[in-house]
Motif scaffolding. Structure first.
Motif: not given
Length: 315
Positions: A164-176
């Motif tokens: 698998l691949q993993f990327n550092r990101c930020r949560l969007g509004r709906r997901t948060a």
């Protein structure tokens, strides 16, 4: 050359403004370019064409190549990236391959500063060749699939850790909001890890996924100690709950899906192109060579629609 670039990018004003704000980056390509391409898993049938199309100083693509590379290096390691690279046929099929080739020495230096093992670096970089293979699978011609995608690799944001691949990101509004509703503290903009399943890397077995998740849980705290990633998220057609109607409960896809708490649907799943490649061009004549192909084709033939789905799991 700048005026040529302005004309080419007239439909992408944000991107053009960003590039114009940068100076050029001194471009340097590998001395032994054929060996470097093979090390990056570039398909053999593309190697000669990539070499033949390398931009030359003062040539029509040089100004743009310098600034595209600079846009990557200037945002190295940051979660806020530059405007995404756009597919521009006028540049030819391999323009962005050369941009990434000129950027990777800077990415390697960044990896070394973080203490990222060489094995992880090169496993990550070979996604360049993999996405050239994906382009050929989907279109039957040479090129680089979704050039904006490899920007994450080149900027030190995405890492290949086993299957698998993993990327550092930020949560969007709906997901948060959904995660907060499940009882975990989460807010839009919080750090998270995105999970991705690359093509051309063998079966998606539970054991291989277990190993990747365990590596991720050790890798990111070690190399990014100032960041907390309380959750991992995934947006993929693999999480479409309708697959359960067609696939056995013990299939690799269903086992992967059960890892996640499912959230909202995504309208554009990309499933047909991923599963069938060029054969997706005629949905009425999809082949049924495997259990997955039969499931996808039969669902569409019955009037159904496939979706992507977002899911999450605790870090």
């Amino acid at each position: 050359m700048m005026m040529d670039a302005k004309a080419l990018l007239r439909d992408h004003p944000e991107w053009l403004a960003h590039l114009e704000s940068l100076g050029g980056l001194d471009l340097a390509f590998p001395d032994d370019l054929p060996s470097e391409l093979l090390r990056l898993a570039v398909p053999h049938e593309d190697v000669n064409a990539v070499i033949a199309t390398r931009p030359e100083p003062g040539g029509p693509q040089w100004w743009l190549a310098e600034r595209c590379a600079h846009s990557l290096v200037s945002t190295m390691g940051g979660l806020d990236g530059p405007p995404p690279f756009q597919p521009l046929p006028e540049l030819g099929p391999y323009f962005y391959v050369h941009v990434f080739l000129a950027t990777l020495p800077h990415t390697r230096r960044h990896h070394r500063e973080l203490g990222v093992p060489e094995e992880v670096s090169w496993a990550t970089f070979t996604d360049l060749g993999r996405n050239m293979a994906v382009h050929r699978k989907r279109h039957g011609t040479g090129g680089l699939h979704a050039p904006h995608w490899f920007m994450l690799h080149a900027r030190g944001v995405l890492y290949q850790l086993g299957r698998l691949q993993f990327n550092r990101c930020r949560l969007g509004r709906r997901t948060a909001e959904a995660i907060r509703g499940a009882g975990l503290p989460a807010a839009p903009g919080d750090a998270a890890l995105g999970v991705h399943v690359p093509d051309f890397l063998g079966p998606l077995t539970p054991a291989a996924c277990d190993a990747s998740f365990e590596r991720a849980r050790a890798f990111f705290p070690r190399h990014f100690p100032d960041e907390r990633h309380p959750v991992m998220t995934c947006g993929s057609w693999l999480l479409d709950e309708q697959l359960a109607r067609y696939l056995p409960a013990d299939s690799n896809i269903m086992a992967f899906q059960r890892r996640f708490r499912l959230l909202h649907r995504l309208d554009d799943s990309g499933m047909l192109e991923f599963v069938y490649g060029r054969d997706a061009a005629d949905p009425a004549r999809l082949p049924r060579r495997t259990r997955l192909e039969r499931a996808v084709a039969d669902h569409l033939a019955a009037g159904g629609t496939w979706y992507g789905r977002t899911g999450w799991l605790p870090f």
